[in-house]
Write a protein that holds these residues in place. Structure first.
Motif, short mmCIF file in Angstrom:
data_model
loop_
_atom_site.label_atom_id
_atom_site.label_comp_id
_atom_site.label_asym_id
_atom_site.label_seq_id
_atom_site.Cartn_x
_atom_site.Cartn_y
_atom_site.Cartn_z
N THR A 682 -9.07 69.48 -0.75
CA THR A 682 -8.88 69.50 -2.20
C THR A 682 -8.69 70.95 -2.61
OG1 THR A 682 -11.29 69.57 -2.52
CG2 THR A 682 -10.23 67.40 -2.57
N ALA A 683 -8.46 71.21 -3.87
CA ALA A 683 -8.13 72.57 -4.31
C ALA A 683 -9.27 73.55 -4.09
CB ALA A 683 -7.72 72.56 -5.78
N SER A 684 -10.51 73.07 -4.15
CA SER A 684 -11.67 73.94 -3.98
C SER A 684 -12.88 73.03 -3.75
CB SER A 684 -11.90 74.82 -5.21
OG SER A 684 -12.32 74.03 -6.31
N TRP A 685 -14.06 73.63 -3.56
CA TRP A 685 -15.28 72.83 -3.42
C TRP A 685 -15.70 72.21 -4.75
CZ3 TRP A 685 -16.40 71.18 1.12
CH2 TRP A 685 -16.14 71.97 2.25
N GLU A 686 -15.10 72.64 -5.84
CA GLU A 686 -15.39 72.04 -7.14
C GLU A 686 -14.30 71.07 -7.59
OE1 GLU A 686 -16.21 75.18 -9.88
OE2 GLU A 686 -18.11 75.71 -8.94
N ALA A 687 -13.32 70.84 -6.72
CA ALA A 687 -12.24 69.90 -7.02
C ALA A 687 -12.56 68.57 -6.34
CB ALA A 687 -10.90 70.45 -6.55
N TRP A 688 -13.14 67.65 -7.09
CA TRP A 688 -13.56 66.36 -6.55
C TRP A 688 -12.43 65.35 -6.66
CZ3 TRP A 688 -18.28 66.31 -4.23
CH2 TRP A 688 -19.14 67.36 -4.54
N THR A 689 -12.26 64.54 -5.63
CA THR A 689 -11.23 63.52 -5.66
C THR A 689 -11.74 62.28 -4.96
OG1 THR A 689 -8.86 63.15 -5.30
CG2 THR A 689 -10.09 64.19 -3.50
N ASP A 690 -10.91 61.23 -4.92
CA ASP A 690 -11.35 59.94 -4.40
C ASP A 690 -10.60 59.57 -3.13
OD1 ASP A 690 -13.03 59.60 -6.62
OD2 ASP A 690 -11.42 58.70 -7.79
N ALA A 691 -11.28 58.92 -2.23
CA ALA A 691 -10.68 58.28 -1.06
C ALA A 691 -11.08 56.81 -1.11
CB ALA A 691 -11.16 58.93 0.23
N THR A 692 -10.10 55.92 -1.21
CA THR A 692 -10.37 54.49 -1.38
C THR A 692 -10.01 53.74 -0.11
OG1 THR A 692 -9.91 54.66 -3.75
CG2 THR A 692 -9.85 52.47 -2.79
N VAL A 693 -10.85 52.79 0.26
CA VAL A 693 -10.63 52.01 1.47
C VAL A 693 -11.08 50.57 1.23
CG1 VAL A 693 -12.89 52.67 2.41
CG2 VAL A 693 -11.09 51.91 3.97
N THR A 694 -10.34 49.64 1.78
CA THR A 694 -10.73 48.24 1.74
C THR A 694 -11.48 47.91 3.02
OG1 THR A 694 -8.81 47.68 0.39
CG2 THR A 694 -9.92 45.87 1.52
N VAL A 695 -12.74 47.50 2.90
CA VAL A 695 -13.58 47.24 4.07
C VAL A 695 -14.23 45.86 3.92
CG1 VAL A 695 -14.03 49.66 4.56
CG2 VAL A 695 -15.50 48.45 2.98
N PRO A 696 -14.63 45.26 5.04
CA PRO A 696 -15.21 43.90 5.00
C PRO A 696 -16.68 43.91 4.56
CG PRO A 696 -15.11 44.69 7.26
CD PRO A 696 -14.44 45.73 6.43
N LEU A 697 -16.92 44.10 3.27
CA LEU A 697 -18.29 44.04 2.77
C LEU A 697 -18.73 42.58 2.65
CD1 LEU A 697 -18.39 46.70 -0.09
CD2 LEU A 697 -19.15 46.94 2.26
N ALA A 698 -19.90 42.31 3.16
CA ALA A 698 -20.45 40.97 3.01
C ALA A 698 -21.03 40.81 1.62
CB ALA A 698 -21.54 40.75 4.07
N ALA A 699 -21.11 39.58 1.15
CA ALA A 699 -21.80 39.32 -0.11
C ALA A 699 -23.27 39.70 0.07
CB ALA A 699 -21.67 37.85 -0.49
N GLY A 700 -23.81 40.45 -0.92
CA GLY A 700 -25.17 40.92 -0.79
C GLY A 700 -25.21 42.34 -0.27
N PRO A 701 -26.37 42.80 0.23
CA PRO A 701 -26.53 44.20 0.62
C PRO A 701 -25.81 44.53 1.93
CG PRO A 701 -28.54 42.98 1.07
CD PRO A 701 -27.65 42.04 0.32
N ASN A 702 -25.26 45.75 1.98
CA ASN A 702 -24.57 46.27 3.16
C ASN A 702 -25.05 47.70 3.42
OD1 ASN A 702 -21.94 44.33 3.72
ND2 ASN A 702 -22.47 44.41 1.55
N THR A 703 -24.88 48.13 4.67
CA THR A 703 -25.16 49.51 5.05
C THR A 703 -23.87 50.17 5.49
OG1 THR A 703 -27.43 49.00 5.72
CG2 THR A 703 -26.45 51.03 6.58
N LEU A 704 -23.52 51.29 4.84
CA LEU A 704 -22.31 52.03 5.16
C LEU A 704 -22.69 53.42 5.63
CD1 LEU A 704 -21.36 49.83 2.97
CD2 LEU A 704 -19.38 51.33 2.66
N ARG A 705 -22.01 53.88 6.68
CA ARG A 705 -22.26 55.22 7.20
C ARG A 705 -20.92 55.91 7.45
NH1 ARG A 705 -26.07 57.10 12.28
NH2 ARG A 705 -27.67 56.25 10.87
N LEU A 706 -20.83 57.18 7.01
CA LEU A 706 -19.71 58.05 7.34
C LEU A 706 -20.22 59.09 8.33
CD1 LEU A 706 -18.00 58.68 3.89
CD2 LEU A 706 -16.95 57.56 5.86
N THR A 707 -19.58 59.17 9.50
CA THR A 707 -20.01 60.09 10.56
C THR A 707 -18.88 61.05 10.89
OG1 THR A 707 -21.41 58.35 11.51
CG2 THR A 707 -20.91 60.26 12.91
#
Length: 724
Positions: A682-707
């Protein structure tokens, strides 16, 4: 102050803008169209330009006496920094080594030849701007023609004898070559003494500099320095400054007289005092608040940097009218800064609503957030005669409009390609700002979904560049008129309108009705089912000579081929540079007009600081949501994990990556691999932006991890959001 340029361009062996850079022979320095050293200037909105030297009233002829009066008058660098902050300026250009100001050098120098001080005023200013998160840029010139200005006959501000002794050979500083040698040595001295200088702002160029590889040495020794050039589009320079022009209508619309085509980094250089010289002559000239607010906002709406000149007195203080204006502008810009800072000019290279001449005599610009293209702003600098404002929506589906100052909702509708705001009142005296929220663009055939051809194209700039979705490439008509662009949709498809982003090739002075810019004037549009039989034009007309995106509405129909024939441009035959020239950065076909959109339902947000962060939760970069963000350890395998994420839905990650490379991270959902996200810079550490992804979330609670899959760790992660 200007000199011929053809010889210099040959010396560089360079053409101007090509694709993503500026061409140059390998043996000489070259200027990149975009380079990380430019990031500071590109992120800035404005600078403060200060002409200050021996001839500042009351004028001095003795360098020591001038320095004494400067010090005894109470000069401080912090005063200039504080005044620059009021103007919301991010850099200061100091013009003291100036031909009309006695060639004074406000730093201790070992080089004889002109006035230099014992006190290090330049060093103090550099330190003060650095402390404030700003930069100092030093004005340099090669122009000796005013060496005797204001002195008795036979006297000169320049000491050729002293410099000749220093150089070991005879040098006449009153000649361009001799002064080039003297100024060359000063460039090298400044580079050695001031590593924290931001760069050089150069008025004219010099053959001595070129023959002695000055720019190569600057690039090698101080690669962080930027180079700005006054009124010449020199290939080596990072930025081109367009000196003060007048005669535009509206008067504040300075971009109409800016001749340097974006995406070149461009600056508008103008005086705040209504009359007088660029330096203090003893007169406390007035400052036209409306004109200068308009200039500032109009420049921001064109991604042009405002370099505002103020006339510092000998003690560095500004005359009272300029101080009053600075105090006024601070309070004024504070109210609307969020609609200017962190934005680009709208309606051209960066997308956004159409700027310029609107309905019922209204005029203004638009801005668009650098990090969120669905957040835009309309700046009404000249209000309409009634209570309605109408402008082209450029395909954006509008979901909400508010008055930026008050937050009050504004009524709006969309039809036939336009956004209409209604029930308007309480106009601001200078700039009424509306915040516009959108739900993306619609009804536009994407780049690459059709093919292009042209009846004429310059080498390296084919028709395909006019519809590739990139403003770094452009189609060039090879100065051929009439000329045509043909769009092949592959099969019969619905076509409603044609959108055009023309490269802004303009003349560099106040134009008459016959001396305009290199933009499309008269046109015709044809359609064909087979690419052979075209028949009569489905529409024809004249486009205005206005900056920003232009539209040609078509009688709606299904067709495979669309041909735009350009019969004339606005540039006159007397302007040999621009006559018959046409360059188009981008164009597109619209299948349908955008309509008012129902706002998407709000998503459920999960802050990164509430999850598991293998690193630290920090808050030192502005713009985050909640109480902080996750800054993972700079190592492969570092991660952030969210538990209890309710599904199903689409996942959006809010992040910032202030580096120049991707920060890829592997995504797992409930322990199962779900792909890798690149997380581009992004333009700088203060330039926030979005990354969107379609993932198979189950109905109810899920655990997501970015490594993290690289040694730099993940980007800074603000939150994830799930939209049903």
């Amino acid at each position: 102050m200007r000199t011929g340029w053809g010889k210099r361009l040959l010396a560089y062996g360079a053409a101007l803008v090509v694709a993503a850079g500026l061409a140059a022979t390998p043996s000489v320095a070259h200027g990149e169209l975009q380079d990380p050293r430019q990031d500071f200037l590109r992120a800035s909105q404005a600078g403060l330009f200060l002409h200050w030297g021996e001839r500042t009233a009351p004028a001095h002829t003795d360098c020591g006496a001038w320095e004494s009066d400067v010090t005894e008058g109470g000069w401080t660098a912090d005063y200039w920094v504080n005044e620059a902050k009021k103007l919301h300026a991010q850099y200061i250009v100091l013009a003291t080594f100036h031909s009309r100001l006695g060639y004074a050098r406000p730093w201790p120098s070992k080089i004889p030849g002109s006035c230099h001080t014992s006190r290090d005023f330049l060093g103090e200013l550099i330190a003060a701007t650095k402390k404030a998160g700003m930069r100092t840029i030093l004005y340099m010139t090669d122009d000796p023609q005013w060496n005797a200005d204001g002195l008795p006959s036979g006297k000169s501000w320049l000491d050729s004898k002293g410099f000749s002794t220093y150089a070991g050979h005879t040098v006449n500083l009153t000649t361009r070559d001799g002064f080039g040698e003297f100024s060359y040595d000063n460039f090298l001295e400044v580079m050695d003494k001031y590593p924290d200088l931001g760069g050089f702002w150069i008025d004219n160029d010099n053959d001595y500099w070129l023959s002695h590889n000055l720019y190569e040495q600057i690039r090698a020794k101080r690669p962080n320095y930027t180079l700005s050039n006054n009124n010449e589009d020199t290939p080596i320079m990072d930025m081109v400054s367009n000196e003060q022009k007048t005669g535009m209508s509206p008067a504040y619309d300075y971009p109409q007289a800016v001749w340097t085509a974006a995406p070149r980094l461009v600056e508008a250089d103008y005086k705040l005092p209504d009359t007088g010289a660029w330096w203090y002559t003893g007169t406390d000239s007035t400052v036209d608040a409306g004109l200068n607010v308009g200039r500032y906002i109009a420049n921001a709406g064109s991604s042009i940097k405002s370099l505002m000149d103020e006339t510092a007195m000998v003690n560095g203080k500004f005359p009272s009218h300029q101080v009053d204006y600075n105090n006024f502008l601070k309070g004024y810009l504070d109210q609307i800064w969020g609609s200017v800072n962190g934005t680009e000019g709208g309606g051209y290279l960066n997308g956004g609503l159409q700027p310029g001449f609107w309905n019922d005599g209204s005029h203004g610009v638009t801005t668009i957030s650098k990090t969120n293209p669905d957040q835009q702003f309309i700046h009404v600098l000249t209000k309409p005669s009634g209570s309605t404002l109408r402008l082209r929506d450029n395909g954006y589906q509008v979901t909400k409009v508010t008055n930026f100052r008050t937050g009050a909702a504004v009524g709006f509708s969309q039809a036939n390609g336009s956004l209409t705001l209604t029930g308007l009142s309480g106009w601001d005296k200078y700039d009424t700002v509306f915040q516009v929220e959108t739900h993306g663009r619609t009804g536009i055939y994407p780049a690459g979904s059709y093919t292009m051809s042209a009846s004429a194209s310059a080498s390296g700039h084919p028709a395909s560049a006019a519809a590739d979705g990139s403003y770094l490439t452009y189609w060039d008509n090879k100065k051929t008129l009439p000329v045509s662009l043909t769009y092949d949709l592959g099969s019969a498809k619905h076509v409603q309108y044609l959108g055009l982003n023309q490269r802004e090739d303009s003349v560099s002075y106040a134009r008459s009705s016959t001396e305009q810019s290199a933009r499309i004037r008269d046109y015709k549009v044809y359609v064909s089912a087979n690419g052979t039989d075209w028949g009569s034009p489905v529409t024809s007309g004249t486009l205005p000579s206005h900056r920003g995106v232009q539209f040609i509405d078509l009688p709606a129909r299904d067709t495979r081929y669309v041909r735009l024939e350009v019969d004339s441009t606005w540039a006159a035959s007397s302007d040999s540079t621009h006559y018959k020239l046409l360059r188009i950065d981008d164009s597109w076909l619209g299948s349908a007009y955008a309509g008012s959109a129902t706002p998407p339902p709000p998503g459920t947000r999960y802050e990164a600081e509430t999850g598991t962060c293998q690193g630290t939760v920090d808050s030192d970069h502005a713009g985050f949501s909640g109480t902080g963000f996750c800054n993972t350890t700079n190592a492969t395998g570092s991660y952030v994990e969210w538990s209890g994420v309710q599904g199903p839905g689409t996942v959006k990650f809010r992040y910032a990556n202030g580096t120049t490379t991707d920060r890829p991270a592997a995504l797992t959902v409930n322990g199962t691999a779900a792909g890798t996200l690149a997380f581009a810079p992004t333009a700088s550490w203060e330039a926030w932006t979005d990354a969107t992804v379609t993932v198979p979330l189950a109905a109810g609670p899920n655990t997501l991890r970015l490594t993290s899959t690289n040694t730099g760790g993940t980007p800074n992660l603000d939150y994830l959001e799930v939209t049903p």
